[in-house]
Design a protein around this motif. Sequence first.
Motif, PDB file in Angstrom:
ATOM      1  N   THR A  83       0.842  -1.193   0.000  1.00 41.52           N
ATOM      2  CA  THR A  83       0.000   0.000   0.000  1.00 41.52           C
ATOM      3  C   THR A  83       0.875   1.239   0.000  1.00 41.52           C
ATOM      4  OG1 THR A  83      -0.118   0.019   2.424  1.00 41.52           O
ATOM      5  CG2 THR A  83      -1.854  -1.161   1.246  1.00 41.52           C
ATOM      6  N   SER A  84       0.662   2.081  -0.958  1.00 43.56           N
ATOM      7  CA  SER A  84       1.406   3.335  -1.041  1.00 43.56           C
ATOM      8  C   SER A  84       0.755   4.205  -2.097  1.00 43.56           C
ATOM      9  CB  SER A  84       2.876   3.083  -1.390  1.00 43.56           C
ATOM     10  OG  SER A  84       3.549   4.308  -1.599  1.00 43.56           O
ATOM     11  N   GLY A  85       0.851   5.487  -1.913  1.00 47.11           N
ATOM     12  CA  GLY A  85       0.335   6.408  -2.918  1.00 47.11           C
ATOM     13  C   GLY A  85       1.344   6.701  -4.010  1.00 47.11           C
ATOM     14  N   THR A  86       2.502   6.061  -3.947  1.00 50.32           N
ATOM     15  CA  THR A  86       3.578   6.404  -4.893  1.00 50.32           C
ATOM     16  C   THR A  86       4.049   5.207  -5.697  1.00 50.32           C
ATOM     17  OG1 THR A  86       5.254   6.032  -3.187  1.00 50.32           O
ATOM     18  CG2 THR A  86       4.395   8.271  -3.426  1.00 50.32           C
ATOM     19  N   ASP A 118      -6.639   1.654  -6.987  1.00 49.96           N
ATOM     20  CA  ASP A 118      -6.305   3.021  -6.604  1.00 49.96           C
ATOM     21  C   ASP A 118      -6.614   3.161  -5.121  1.00 49.96           C
ATOM     22  OD1 ASP A 118      -6.055   5.712  -6.148  1.00 49.96           O
ATOM     23  OD2 ASP A 118      -6.891   6.275  -8.093  1.00 49.96           O
ATOM     24  N   PRO A 119      -5.592   3.375  -4.277  1.00 45.72           N
ATOM     25  CA  PRO A 119      -5.833   3.365  -2.827  1.00 45.72           C
ATOM     26  C   PRO A 119      -6.588   4.576  -2.300  1.00 45.72           C
ATOM     27  CG  PRO A 119      -3.587   4.007  -3.283  1.00 45.72           C
ATOM     28  CD  PRO A 119      -4.208   3.636  -4.604  1.00 45.72           C
ATOM     29  N   ILE A 120      -6.661   5.648  -3.092  1.00 45.67           N
ATOM     30  CA  ILE A 120      -7.340   6.865  -2.611  1.00 45.67           C
ATOM     31  C   ILE A 120      -8.453   7.200  -3.598  1.00 45.67           C
ATOM     32  CG2 ILE A 120      -6.981   9.192  -1.707  1.00 45.67           C
ATOM     33  CD1 ILE A 120      -4.044   8.670  -1.634  1.00 45.67           C
ATOM     34  N   LEU A 121      -9.528   6.444  -3.544  1.00 47.51           N
ATOM     35  CA  LEU A 121     -10.615   6.618  -4.497  1.00 47.51           C
ATOM     36  C   LEU A 121     -11.309   7.956  -4.287  1.00 47.51           C
ATOM     37  CD1 LEU A 121     -12.161   3.025  -4.342  1.00 47.51           C
ATOM     38  CD2 LEU A 121     -10.638   3.946  -6.084  1.00 47.51           C
ATOM     39  N   GLY A 122     -11.555   8.634  -5.383  1.00 49.40           N
ATOM     40  CA  GLY A 122     -12.329   9.861  -5.315  1.00 49.40           C
ATOM     41  C   GLY A 122     -11.565  11.093  -4.881  1.00 49.40           C
ATOM     42  N   LEU A 123     -10.256  10.975  -4.633  1.00 42.35           N
ATOM     43  CA  LEU A 123      -9.477  12.138  -4.193  1.00 42.35           C
ATOM     44  C   LEU A 123      -8.778  12.779  -5.383  1.00 42.35           C
ATOM     45  CD1 LEU A 123      -8.242  13.963  -2.030  1.00 42.35           C
ATOM     46  CD2 LEU A 123      -6.405  12.290  -1.777  1.00 42.35           C
ATOM     47  N   ASP A 124      -9.069  14.014  -5.623  1.00 41.83           N
ATOM     48  CA  ASP A 124      -8.411  14.778  -6.675  1.00 41.83           C
ATOM     49  C   ASP A 124      -7.513  15.817  -6.006  1.00 41.83           C
ATOM     50  OD1 ASP A 124      -7.529  16.165  -8.834  1.00 41.83           O
ATOM     51  OD2 ASP A 124      -9.503  16.894  -9.484  1.00 41.83           O
ATOM     52  N   PRO A 125      -6.182  15.586  -5.993  1.00 42.59           N
ATOM     53  CA  PRO A 125      -5.282  16.522  -5.306  1.00 42.59           C
ATOM     54  C   PRO A 125      -5.411  17.954  -5.811  1.00 42.59           C
ATOM     55  CG  PRO A 125      -4.126  14.508  -5.917  1.00 42.59           C
ATOM     56  CD  PRO A 125      -5.456  14.467  -6.595  1.00 42.59           C
ATOM     57  N   MET A 282      12.474   9.408 -10.930  1.00 44.99           N
ATOM     58  CA  MET A 282      12.260  10.795 -10.501  1.00 44.99           C
ATOM     59  C   MET A 282      10.781  11.049 -10.230  1.00 44.99           C
ATOM     60  SD  MET A 282      11.032  13.982 -11.399  1.00 44.99           S
ATOM     61  CE  MET A 282      10.891  13.965 -13.184  1.00 44.99           C
ATOM     62  N   LEU A 283       9.914  10.569 -11.106  1.00 44.49           N
ATOM     63  CA  LEU A 283       8.488  10.777 -10.926  1.00 44.49           C
ATOM     64  C   LEU A 283       7.974  10.114  -9.653  1.00 44.49           C
ATOM     65  CD1 LEU A 283       7.262  10.288 -14.606  1.00 44.49           C
ATOM     66  CD2 LEU A 283       7.411  12.436 -13.340  1.00 44.49           C
ATOM     67  N   GLN A 284       8.500   8.936  -9.361  1.00 47.91           N
ATOM     68  CA  GLN A 284       8.099   8.244  -8.136  1.00 47.91           C
ATOM     69  C   GLN A 284       8.549   9.024  -6.896  1.00 47.91           C
ATOM     70  OE1 GLN A 284       9.768   4.235  -7.257  1.00 47.91           O
ATOM     71  NE2 GLN A 284       7.644   3.564  -7.306  1.00 47.91           N
TER      72      GLN A 284
END
Length: 288
Positions: A83-86, A118-125, A282-284
């Motif tokens: 689990t990670s957002g990256t 997608d671990p953060i469903l519905g979140l638009d940064p 770099m992107l990660q």
Amino acid sequence: LFHPEWVFSIRDEEPPTFIESQVGKKPYEWALMEGDSNSPVPLWQKKMPGKKALFPARIELAPLWPGKMLKEVWDQADAAIFTSGTLRVRGEFRSWMEWSGFDLDATEESETSYKVEDPILGLDPMEHIQVWRNSSLSFDPHSPPQQQNDAIARETARANLALGPHTLTLFTSREALGKTAEILRSCGKAQDQGITIWAQEPGGLSRTQLANKFKNFKQPSVLLGTRSFWEGIDLPGAVQHLVIPRLPFSNISDPIVEARMESCELADPPQSGFDQYLLPQMLQQLRQ
């Protein structure tokens, strides 16, 4: 030194810098004995007329790609949850899966299958942040590093003063960080606003100490951090502004980075080391 599965690097202890380690290059010549992946290849320094011995030095050994070794761990597990957002790069998990030793062609019907969510469903940064790009910083990318760091430090200090307290700046260069801290501490505007400068400098406070100071300090302050601040830091409520002077590309002179890029270019068919390794990495890091 190029080997199908291992990267060798030699770090001179005085001064602590990486030495070019390809056979026959630079002042030092190194000999490589035959070996295999189960037996690290012996390495020694050859005598060369008129050259000072490099030692004391530390020889470092790292896998060219860790995936093969990590796969041996995953194969022994009944299940694994990551689990990670990256984990994603360009919206895909492919780079992370390949680096981590997973079969990219696995399907639901295969013995080993993978599900990705997608671990953060519905979140638009973009609904929660504003992104500003500096258009006034200009220097010759081929100019000496010192000139580049001077220009970056001046512009970064200006951005900190404009944004004010609760600003975190993430650097890729310790020299640029040090110059920025020096400019801010000597700046009359920062002194007039009573802004305290917390900086990750040699011999100073640790990362944990700096993070706690910045988070709990009752007076206006800004925090300047290097690589270790790019991940694993949680500062709820303390950070309102984030400044990134330079994208976090790895140093291409690092022996491991150089070897992995070369490995991409020597693949069949040849691939771009920049596109396949340096840019995704770099992107990660930036997503962190």
